[in-house]
Design a protein around this motif. Sequence first.
Motif, mmCIF file in Angstrom:
data_model
loop_
_atom_site.group_PDB
_atom_site.id
_atom_site.type_symbol
_atom_site.label_atom_id
_atom_site.label_comp_id
_atom_site.label_asym_id
_atom_site.label_seq_id
_atom_site.Cartn_x
_atom_site.Cartn_y
_atom_site.Cartn_z
ATOM 1 N N ASP A 57 46.111 31.942 40.316
ATOM 2 C CA ASP A 57 45.709 30.543 40.276
ATOM 3 C C ASP A 57 45.566 30.076 38.834
ATOM 4 O OD1 ASP A 57 43.989 28.173 40.275
ATOM 5 O OD2 ASP A 57 43.693 28.598 42.415
ATOM 6 N N TYR B 145 41.189 36.770 41.750
ATOM 7 C CA TYR B 145 42.051 35.915 40.928
ATOM 8 C C TYR B 145 42.586 36.771 39.778
ATOM 9 C CZ TYR B 145 40.164 32.048 43.581
ATOM 10 O OH TYR B 145 39.817 31.199 44.607
ATOM 11 N N TYR C 87 35.662 36.410 44.560
ATOM 12 C CA TYR C 87 34.514 36.123 45.422
ATOM 13 C C TYR C 87 34.635 36.916 46.707
ATOM 14 C CZ TYR C 87 37.379 32.841 48.189
ATOM 15 O OH TYR C 87 38.348 32.278 48.980
ATOM 16 N N LYS D 98 44.914 27.090 37.669
ATOM 17 C CA LYS D 98 43.760 26.196 37.487
ATOM 18 C C LYS D 98 42.494 27.016 37.233
ATOM 19 C CE LYS D 98 41.276 22.506 39.894
ATOM 20 N NZ LYS D 98 40.125 23.231 40.472
ATOM 21 N N GLU D 99 42.254 28.035 38.056
ATOM 22 C CA GLU D 99 41.071 28.881 37.859
ATOM 23 C C GLU D 99 41.175 29.642 36.534
ATOM 24 O OE1 GLU D 99 38.315 28.867 39.640
ATOM 25 O OE2 GLU D 99 39.037 27.811 41.414
ATOM 26 N N ALA D 100 42.366 30.116 36.205
ATOM 27 C CA ALA D 100 42.564 30.911 34.988
ATOM 28 C C ALA D 100 42.334 30.090 33.723
ATOM 29 C CB ALA D 100 43.971 31.510 34.967
ATOM 30 N N GLU D 101 42.666 28.807 33.771
ATOM 31 C CA GLU D 101 42.527 27.958 32.584
ATOM 32 C C GLU D 101 41.141 27.346 32.449
ATOM 33 O OE1 GLU D 101 45.825 25.223 32.806
ATOM 34 O OE2 GLU D 101 47.218 26.732 32.007
ATOM 35 N N ASP D 102 40.339 27.434 33.502
ATOM 36 C CA ASP D 102 38.980 26.905 33.478
ATOM 37 C C ASP D 102 38.041 28.023 33.043
ATOM 38 O OD1 ASP D 102 36.443 25.909 33.966
ATOM 39 O OD2 ASP D 102 36.818 25.398 36.068
ATOM 40 N N GLY E 104 35.989 29.039 35.681
ATOM 41 C CA GLY E 104 36.733 29.265 36.921
ATOM 42 C C GLY E 104 36.356 30.590 37.570
ATOM 43 N N ARG E 105 36.716 30.713 38.806
ATOM 44 C CA ARG E 105 36.410 31.938 39.556
ATOM 45 C C ARG E 105 37.281 33.100 39.085
ATOM 46 N NH1 ARG E 105 35.978 30.340 45.967
ATOM 47 N NH2 ARG E 105 33.708 30.311 45.967
ATOM 48 N N THR E 106 36.710 34.297 39.123
ATOM 49 C CA THR E 106 37.488 35.514 38.887
ATOM 50 C C THR E 106 37.645 36.288 40.197
ATOM 51 O OG1 THR E 106 35.478 36.660 38.201
ATOM 52 C CG2 THR E 106 36.873 35.744 36.450
#
Length: 130
Positions: free
Chosen positions: A35, A59, A48, A37-41, A44-46
């Motif tokens: 993902d 992720y 869950y 989006k998650e990687a660039e935030d 972001g989530r790693t």
Amino acid sequence: PISFDYTPYMGSILEYALDEGMNIQPLPEVKIRKDIKEAEDFFGRTAYYSPTEMEIVLYTQNRHPKDVMRSFAHELIHHKQNLENRLNDIQTQNTNESDRLLELEKEAYLEGNILFRNWEDKIKNEYFSE
């Protein structure tokens, strides 16, 4: 980019955890997400764990495989907590708002990292002693 195959490492960690007597059965479902989006935030989530689905989601985008596997071990502890009925009645994801959540997270960080480290040391010792 080359896609990394986490499956043999996950299987090995699961086998190690079971050999150590860890209560993780039935085993969780595992899903890999790439993902951006998650990687660039930064926040972001790693990874869950979903208690209702008994599912670990990892992720992997822009992460070192060992970091992903540490996340796997951490979420595996949450799976164990779920099987022990200790994840119910958590009303927040914010550790600042719940002492109970904070204790569950401390346990997952400690036991997950130790599980990963002990597994890694065992594998390296077996591999390099041949």
